[in-house]
Design a protein around this motif. Structure first.
Motif, PDB file in Angstrom:
ATOM      1  N   ALA A  29      -1.351  -7.240 -14.640  1.00  0.00           N
ATOM      2  CA  ALA A  29      -1.079  -8.621 -15.055  1.00  0.00           C
ATOM      3  C   ALA A  29      -2.387  -9.391 -15.205  1.00  0.00           C
ATOM      4  O   ALA A  29      -2.594 -10.107 -16.188  1.00  0.00           O
ATOM      5  CB  ALA A  29      -0.160  -9.305 -14.048  1.00  0.00           C
ATOM      6  N   GLU A  30      -3.283  -9.224 -14.245  1.00  0.00           N
ATOM      7  CA  GLU A  30      -4.587  -9.902 -14.305  1.00  0.00           C
ATOM      8  C   GLU A  30      -5.389  -9.433 -15.518  1.00  0.00           C
ATOM      9  O   GLU A  30      -6.005 -10.243 -16.216  1.00  0.00           O
ATOM     10  CB  GLU A  30      -5.366  -9.612 -13.017  1.00  0.00           C
ATOM     11  CG  GLU A  30      -6.759 -10.191 -13.003  1.00  0.00           C
ATOM     12  CD  GLU A  30      -7.583  -9.676 -11.833  1.00  0.00           C
ATOM     13  OE1 GLU A  30      -8.824  -9.734 -11.936  1.00  0.00           O
ATOM     14  OE2 GLU A  30      -7.014  -9.198 -10.835  1.00  0.00           O
ATOM     15  N   ALA A  31      -5.386  -8.139 -15.787  1.00  0.00           N
ATOM     16  CA  ALA A  31      -6.173  -7.584 -16.886  1.00  0.00           C
ATOM     17  C   ALA A  31      -5.719  -8.108 -18.243  1.00  0.00           C
ATOM     18  O   ALA A  31      -6.548  -8.317 -19.129  1.00  0.00           O
ATOM     19  CB  ALA A  31      -6.113  -6.060 -16.868  1.00  0.00           C
ATOM     20  N   ILE A  32      -4.416  -8.318 -18.410  1.00  0.00           N
ATOM     21  CA  ILE A  32      -3.945  -8.797 -19.712  1.00  0.00           C
ATOM     22  C   ILE A  32      -3.767 -10.307 -19.765  1.00  0.00           C
ATOM     23  O   ILE A  32      -3.552 -10.855 -20.840  1.00  0.00           O
ATOM     24  CB  ILE A  32      -2.657  -8.069 -20.171  1.00  0.00           C
ATOM     25  CG1 ILE A  32      -1.506  -8.308 -19.221  1.00  0.00           C
ATOM     26  CG2 ILE A  32      -2.930  -6.597 -20.395  1.00  0.00           C
ATOM     27  CD1 ILE A  32      -0.185  -7.713 -19.679  1.00  0.00           C
ATOM     28  N   GLY A  33      -3.867 -10.968 -18.608  1.00  0.00           N
ATOM     29  CA  GLY A  33      -3.797 -12.422 -18.607  1.00  0.00           C
ATOM     30  C   GLY A  33      -2.400 -12.989 -18.504  1.00  0.00           C
ATOM     31  O   GLY A  33      -2.111 -14.043 -19.070  1.00  0.00           O
ATOM     32  N   GLU A  45     -14.828  -0.967 -19.146  1.00  0.00           N
ATOM     33  CA  GLU A  45     -13.883  -1.280 -20.224  1.00  0.00           C
ATOM     34  C   GLU A  45     -12.833  -2.298 -19.766  1.00  0.00           C
ATOM     35  O   GLU A  45     -12.489  -3.215 -20.498  1.00  0.00           O
ATOM     36  CB  GLU A  45     -13.200  -0.001 -20.728  1.00  0.00           C
ATOM     37  CG  GLU A  45     -14.132   0.985 -21.391  1.00  0.00           C
ATOM     38  CD  GLU A  45     -14.617   0.545 -22.747  1.00  0.00           C
ATOM     39  OE1 GLU A  45     -13.928  -0.238 -23.432  1.00  0.00           O
ATOM     40  OE2 GLU A  45     -15.707   0.994 -23.136  1.00  0.00           O
ATOM     41  N   LEU A  46     -12.325  -2.122 -18.544  1.00  0.00           N
ATOM     42  CA  LEU A  46     -11.339  -3.072 -18.013  1.00  0.00           C
ATOM     43  C   LEU A  46     -11.921  -4.473 -17.909  1.00  0.00           C
ATOM     44  O   LEU A  46     -11.257  -5.457 -18.254  1.00  0.00           O
ATOM     45  CB  LEU A  46     -10.828  -2.615 -16.647  1.00  0.00           C
ATOM     46  CG  LEU A  46      -9.809  -1.485 -16.653  1.00  0.00           C
ATOM     47  CD1 LEU A  46      -9.546  -0.991 -15.234  1.00  0.00           C
ATOM     48  CD2 LEU A  46      -8.514  -1.926 -17.309  1.00  0.00           C
ATOM     49  N   ASP A  47     -13.156  -4.578 -17.444  1.00  0.00           N
ATOM     50  CA  ASP A  47     -13.808  -5.892 -17.360  1.00  0.00           C
ATOM     51  C   ASP A  47     -13.950  -6.510 -18.745  1.00  0.00           C
ATOM     52  O   ASP A  47     -13.740  -7.710 -18.931  1.00  0.00           O
ATOM     53  CB  ASP A  47     -15.180  -5.784 -16.694  1.00  0.00           C
ATOM     54  CG  ASP A  47     -15.085  -5.610 -15.194  1.00  0.00           C
ATOM     55  OD1 ASP A  47     -14.019  -5.897 -14.621  1.00  0.00           O
ATOM     56  OD2 ASP A  47     -16.100  -5.186 -14.591  1.00  0.00           O
ATOM     57  N   ASP A  48     -14.325  -5.686 -19.719  1.00  0.00           N
ATOM     58  CA  ASP A  48     -14.491  -6.179 -21.082  1.00  0.00           C
ATOM     59  C   ASP A  48     -13.151  -6.665 -21.643  1.00  0.00           C
ATOM     60  O   ASP A  48     -13.069  -7.731 -22.251  1.00  0.00           O
ATOM     61  CB  ASP A  48     -15.072  -5.068 -21.964  1.00  0.00           C
ATOM     62  CG  ASP A  48     -15.390  -5.545 -23.362  1.00  0.00           C
ATOM     63  OD1 ASP A  48     -16.044  -6.601 -23.493  1.00  0.00           O
ATOM     64  OD2 ASP A  48     -14.985  -4.865 -24.325  1.00  0.00           O
ATOM     65  N   ILE A  49     -12.094  -5.901 -21.418  1.00  0.00           N
ATOM     66  CA  ILE A  49     -10.759  -6.282 -21.901  1.00  0.00           C
ATOM     67  C   ILE A  49     -10.290  -7.555 -21.205  1.00  0.00           C
ATOM     68  O   ILE A  49      -9.798  -8.482 -21.843  1.00  0.00           O
ATOM     69  CB  ILE A  49      -9.760  -5.126 -21.696  1.00  0.00           C
ATOM     70  CG1 ILE A  49     -10.109  -3.973 -22.643  1.00  0.00           C
ATOM     71  CG2 ILE A  49      -8.322  -5.599 -21.907  1.00  0.00           C
ATOM     72  CD1 ILE A  49      -9.396  -2.673 -22.345  1.00  0.00           C
TER      73      ILE A  49
END
Length: 186
Positions: free
Chosen positions: A38-42, A91-95
């Motif tokens: 949830a955090e990664a996609i906002g 990559e996760l941080d960038d996304i």
């Protein structure tokens, strides 16, 4: 129950599969909890849960859809290329930090010629190749899935191999490979 089934069918029409299936695959492959996904996609955790269970049909925020799409592409890269944990974390941080395919860094009232972009930088700046590549990737990935890009490339490969390579490199390939391609052909 009937409404949930209808919602899941609509999700399949919109996203290619129910969001619960897609998100569980992403979370499982990348080792994410539902909260971290949830955090990664906002999205909020409750909204993610509602989408995964079929209580809601559609993701309303295009930036969230873009991040989810990028996570799906990352899963493909992890399974195909065997990315290491440190690269996955990068990559996760960038996304997580991405804002989606369309952003505006200057006010709409600024004249178009004065707005710096990757293709139209300020006169004293040369565009960063990685920025240019990311814009191209976001554009292609915003309109087509990895599978669609691959099918399109296969259809044109015989007559236009360079264009097929371009689609695959920027549409489904790794950013580093696309940057190298860009620098070779610039």
């Amino acid at each position: 129950m009937e409404q949930t089934e209808q919602n899941l069918r609509q999700q399949t029409e919109l996203y290619g599969e129910p969001l619960g299936v897609l998100m569980r695959r992403i979370a499982g492959t990348l080792g994410l909890t539902q909260a971290r996904l949830a955090e990664a996609i906002g999205l909020s955790a409750p909204m993610l849960s509602q989408l995964m269970s079929g209580q809601r049909v559609k993701i309303g925020n295009p930036a969230v859809v873009s991040r989810l799409h990028r996570l799906d592409l990352l899963v493909h890269r992890v399974t195909e290329e065997g990315l290491a944990e440190p690269q996955i974390a990068i990559e996760l941080d960038d996304i997580r930090g991405s804002t989606g395919a369309f952003t505006r860094s200057t006010p709409a009232s600024a004249p178009p010629s004065s707005m710096p972009t990757a293709s139209n930088p300020r006169p004293d700046q040369r565009p960063d190749p990685r920025t240019v590549v990311r814009e191209i990737q976001d554009l292609i990935r915003g309109v087509a899935s990895a599978g669609e890009v691959q099918r399109a490339a296969e259809l044109i490969a015989a007559e236009s191999p360079g264009l097929a390579e371009l689609l695959l490199t920027y549409g489904t390939g790794r950013t580093d490979d696309a940057v190298a391609h860009y620098e070779r052909h610039r």
